[in-house]
Structures are given as structure tokens and as C-alpha cells.
Design an enzyme around this catalytic site. Sequence first.
Site, PDB file in Angstrom:
ATOM      1  N   LEU A   1      35.956  45.420  55.299  1.00 44.97           N
ATOM      2  CA  LEU A   1      36.662  45.044  54.330  1.00 44.97           C
ATOM      3  C   LEU A   1      37.514  46.112  53.723  1.00 44.97           C
ATOM      4  O   LEU A   1      37.283  47.326  54.015  1.00 44.97           O
ATOM      5  CB  LEU A   1      35.565  44.924  53.055  1.00 44.97           C
ATOM      6  CG  LEU A   1      34.980  43.705  53.022  1.00 44.97           C
ATOM      7  CD1 LEU A   1      33.557  43.764  51.842  1.00 44.97           C
ATOM      8  CD2 LEU A   1      35.613  42.375  52.929  1.00 44.97           C
TER       9      LEU A   1
ATOM     10  N   VAL B   1      48.586  61.284  56.156  1.00 49.56           N
ATOM     11  CA  VAL B   1      48.493  62.220  55.101  1.00 49.56           C
ATOM     12  C   VAL B   1      48.580  63.388  55.292  1.00 49.56           C
ATOM     13  O   VAL B   1      47.514  64.082  56.238  1.00 49.56           O
ATOM     14  CB  VAL B   1      47.384  61.626  54.344  1.00 49.56           C
ATOM     15  CG1 VAL B   1      47.325  62.378  52.899  1.00 49.56           C
ATOM     16  CG2 VAL B   1      47.425  59.975  53.867  1.00 49.56           C
TER      17      VAL B   1
ATOM     18  N   ILE C   1      28.651  36.493  51.624  1.00 49.25           N
ATOM     19  CA  ILE C   1      27.352  37.136  51.551  1.00 49.25           C
ATOM     20  C   ILE C   1      26.543  36.118  50.680  1.00 49.25           C
ATOM     21  O   ILE C   1      25.479  35.905  50.959  1.00 49.25           O
ATOM     22  CB  ILE C   1      27.426  38.571  50.793  1.00 49.25           C
ATOM     23  CG1 ILE C   1      28.254  39.275  51.707  1.00 49.25           C
ATOM     24  CG2 ILE C   1      26.086  39.255  50.707  1.00 49.25           C
ATOM     25  CD1 ILE C   1      28.022  39.515  53.152  1.00 49.25           C
TER      26      ILE C   1
ATOM     27  N   LEU D   1      31.714  37.679  46.308  1.00 46.68           N
ATOM     28  CA  LEU D   1      31.424  37.952  47.641  1.00 46.68           C
ATOM     29  C   LEU D   1      30.938  36.629  48.556  1.00 46.68           C
ATOM     30  O   LEU D   1      29.906  36.319  48.824  1.00 46.68           O
ATOM     31  CB  LEU D   1      30.328  39.174  47.775  1.00 46.68           C
ATOM     32  CG  LEU D   1      30.788  40.347  47.153  1.00 46.68           C
ATOM     33  CD1 LEU D   1      29.615  41.618  47.674  1.00 46.68           C
ATOM     34  CD2 LEU D   1      31.891  40.989  47.497  1.00 46.68           C
TER      35      LEU D   1
ATOM     36  N   VAL E   1      43.333  57.914  53.943  1.00 52.12           N
ATOM     37  CA  VAL E   1      43.544  58.292  55.540  1.00 52.12           C
ATOM     38  C   VAL E   1      42.925  57.071  56.397  1.00 52.12           C
ATOM     39  O   VAL E   1      43.507  56.696  57.581  1.00 52.12           O
ATOM     40  CB  VAL E   1      42.841  59.509  55.697  1.00 52.12           C
ATOM     41  CG1 VAL E   1      43.419  59.900  57.325  1.00 52.12           C
ATOM     42  CG2 VAL E   1      43.448  60.639  54.760  1.00 52.12           C
TER      43      VAL E   1
END
Length: 594
Positions: free
Chosen positions: A421, A25, A479, A476, A51
Site C-alpha cells: 500500500l 533524499v 481485507i 479496507l 525515502v
Amino acid sequence: MARMTAARAAVEILKREGVTDAFGVPGAAINPFYAALKASGGVQHTLARHVEGASHMAEGYTRTHPGNIGVCIGTSGPAGTDMITGLYSAIGDSIPILCITGQAPTAVIHKEDFQAVDIASIAKPVTKMAVTVLEAAQVPGVFQQAFHLMRSGRPGPVLIDLPIDVQTTEIEFDPETYEPLPVYRPAATRAQIEKAIGLLNAAERPLIVAGGGVINADAADLLVEFAELTGTPVVPTLMGWGLLPDDHELNAGMVGLQTSHRYGNATFLESDFVLGIGNRWANRHTGKLDVYTAGRKFVHVDVEPTQIGKIFAPDYGIASDAKAALKLFVEVARELKAAGRLPDRSAWAASAQERKATLQRRTHFDDIPIKPQRVYEEMNKAFGPETRYVSTIGLSQIAGAQMLHVYRPRHWINCGQAGPLGWTVPAALGVAKADPDAQVVALSGDYDFQFMLEELAVGAQHRIPYVHVLVNNSYLGLIRQAQRAFDIDFQVNLEFENINSPELGVYGVDHVKVAEGLGCKAIRVTDPNELGAALEQAKKLAAEHRVPVVVEAILERVTNISMSGTNDISNVVEFEELATEPGHAPTAVRTLKV
């Protein structure tokens, strides 16, 4: 001598080091470098939306082919800090990527100038080198050293920070006489290999544990040849998955607490000797070291000397590049075989295959909502050995590693140590960019998908097609499963009733609308019997429109995937029904033996 800006010299070096693609970028402090990139030509640039996404694209690009080095580019300040996660991911998995950042002018770097941050200091712990170049004349040498370091020893990332005035300063540089520095990799000696094979030959039930270092060294063929010469079953690590086909007679399956096979763990626990090559004894693979090491001897071969003995002390260690070591392993094994001095391992290898045919997990379920196991079964049917899978972390990845099949090196592209993630979408774009003719299939849970889903627009803009299988339980999941040990289910449920998509019930985010809004195609599936057709349709849409295509499977809310809760590979809990007849696991690499 030719005169040019330091930025132009840097671009010319990129090309002479084999770089053809970059991801990034632009911004004010890196614009001189972008001007040089445009003027020079020869390096195709893919504009990211974030980015961090660019850094993961660079990772995916590197991981796809031997010799690739992905390049990510950003401006000063937050662009560099955004890329730290990508650098951490790359160094954890020994992946060379080059991160180039802009910087405030040298005169104000330490004067709290706008977007001026000491990115080199921030990046040092997660790179092989991180440097802010303060003298323009040093730019060629720094870039030359960067490529040397990225390729030498244990591969890894480098960050080069370029103040804007350094970029624009003219220097003397002749690109035509530039040469890359020789790459250094430690190499085993014949005596070391002979000792290691002696230990292997003395064992009754040996295994080879082959890790990502074998793939990094482009030595999979040598590994397979050595295993076949000696008749030794092979356990690929998650990062080494695909070194030999899943259906190979010497593939014993994966071992570990999570991404493992029942038969892989059972065979490992029967072994008495382990030859580890290019692996790091990661804790999700070993679990409790007293269980993992009990009753067996170990030889460890690794390109990085300080890795040997880092987790536990092997009986013998060899600091060597995997390819250099395996060339000698094959050479010595050929000689011993010709002399009739290799033990017959056929009964031991056959016992591993017997376990493979009897210790299987069930994948065929007709439940609605869909059970995740069925998704992987249908993926096995829809996608062949040429498929490049991309995934990062979560129950989706763990279940995928337990149930999908991989047949070739670099066809399971996974972020191993860091597991951030959001990695999957940009990494898949990097893989598809590096191999535009490949069938690229990404695998995500809903939360991984939501972290960086804006990068789907990159695929739409730049026409980078791939198929993204999204398993959605609005949780999730990993978790939540881990919270069982604390008797809680707290802040892990993602469900809500979407006022704009009431047909979703409590599944919340309308991923189909989001994907379409970003210029991609998407299909939602709620019936397991429609999964196969949806995956076939996705392949056709990707080929026709040249954009990412999302296939969302609406799963049951709660599924516990097989794993150990006690950090013990001898105590993996099987939460679901196991396969008791061939129809329960129709895509298993061995027909279930009952």
C-alpha cells in the site's frame, strides 16, 4: 590518469551506464555523493518526501521504458531501511533499480555509531547484490558489476552502501575509457524451440500464457507475431497485460482468482496445452494447482533456470531470455507455415472470442453512492489506448484489472508480487517523470492513497502532472471481503465524521483538502453521471497547472468484487448482477452477444 573522489567516479559511471534521472533524499552521510552529483551535472534529481517513496519512483521510472534503470538515493540508517520495501517490490517483479545509501565512517560501522546499520545484510534477501564498499578503489568496479547484474539473467535490484569516508577518498579513475560490462542472458537453442512447437502443434486447444518477462525483454511484438503465425490465443498475466491489445482477435483475457475475466477463465479451463513465456505461475493466477494443471500439458520458458519447476513441473522447460526464445519461435513458425505444417486454430480462437462476447460483467449502474464498476466504465470512455495506468493492490486494482482496457506494453504498470500500500502515488510520479508527454492515470483505493500521499507534493514541486482516480468507500475493502470467511468485519472500517468537513458524512478524510494543501488539484464526485465530466476536467487541469490532479469518487460503502473464495479458478463468485444486455457493459471490448 584522472584523480577524483570515489563519489565523483560513481556519478560518472551512472551517466555512462545511461542514467539521466535519480530520486532521493539527501542526508549527512550521503552529502559527498550529492556534492558530486551537483558538480558533475547530467543526472536530474527529484527530491522525494519519503525515502520509500523515492524507491517506488525509481520502480515506476524503470517500468516505463525498455532499458531504463531507476536510481534511488538516501542517507545512512533509516533511509536504507525505508527503501527495503522498494527493493522487495523490485526483486519480486524482476525490476532493476539501483539503491545508493550513505553509511557511517568505516572505522565506526560496527560501533553503534549514529544511524549506522548493516544495511547490506538487511537488503541481501531482496536484491541481486547488496554490498558495503570498504575500499574507495573498489567503487568503480562495484558500480560496474551492479549494472551488469541488474541487466543480466532475471533483472533485479542492487544496493550499494557507501561509507562517508569512502565517498570522499580520491582515487585514480578515467571516465573516458569506462565501458559497461556485456550483459548475459541465456538463449534457447533451435532444437529446444522445435521440440516446444512440436508439443504445441500436437495440441487441439493450446494457449500462450505471456508474463512480465516478455515485457522486460521488450519482446511483445515477437510474441504477437508468433501468436498470429500459429493462431494461438494468448492469456496475458497481470504483469504481462498490454502485450497485445485487449481487443486483439487472439487475446483470450486474463486468468486467475481475482484479476481475471470470466471469459479468460472459461477458455483456460477448455485448453489442453499451455506455453508459458516469461511468467512465474503466481498463485493468484493459478489458484489450486490440481485444477490449473488437470488435463493439459505445459511448456515453460523463463530467463531464470531455477524458476522452471519451482511451482509445478512442466512437461518441458527452456531456460531462455524471452526475446531470444521468441525470435526462434517466430523463425520456426514461419518455416512451418510456409511448408503448410501448422494446424488451423481458427475454430479454437473463434470460440475464445465467442466467450468474450457472452461472458461479461456489468459495469453500468446509476446508483448513488456510486458503484465502483461505473468508475471503470467512465475511465474507459475518458482515457484512450495511449494511457499508462499505474496501480498496486486492493479491490480498486482488482476491479480495475477486470474492467479497464490496456492496449500497449508498459501501459499497465502494477506492483505484482509485493503489493505494498502506498506504492501508487510515487510510482505514478516515476512513470510521469520517465514519460512526461504521456497520459498517466493512477488508480487507488482510499487506504492505498493515504499511505504515501505526502508524495503528491513532489509532483507539485517538480511539476509532474498525472491524474489520480481515487475510489473512496472508507474501508479496507479487500481485507473486509477476505474477512467474510471468518464471519467478521473487524478493524477494517475507516469511517468517521470529520469535524472540519461535515459534508462528507462518515467518509472521514477530506482528500480534496489534503491534495490541495499539498499543492495539487482535486475534484470530488458523488453522482455517477458527473464522472465523465470530472475526468475530462482533470485532464485539462493537469495540462494547465502541471501538477497531479485527484478525482475522488465517493463509492457505496460495501461492494464485493468477483473472486474465488476457494482458491479455485473454476469457482469464481460473481457477487454483482452480470451483463445481460449490451447497455450493461457499454465499454466492453466486444459488444455483448445475447
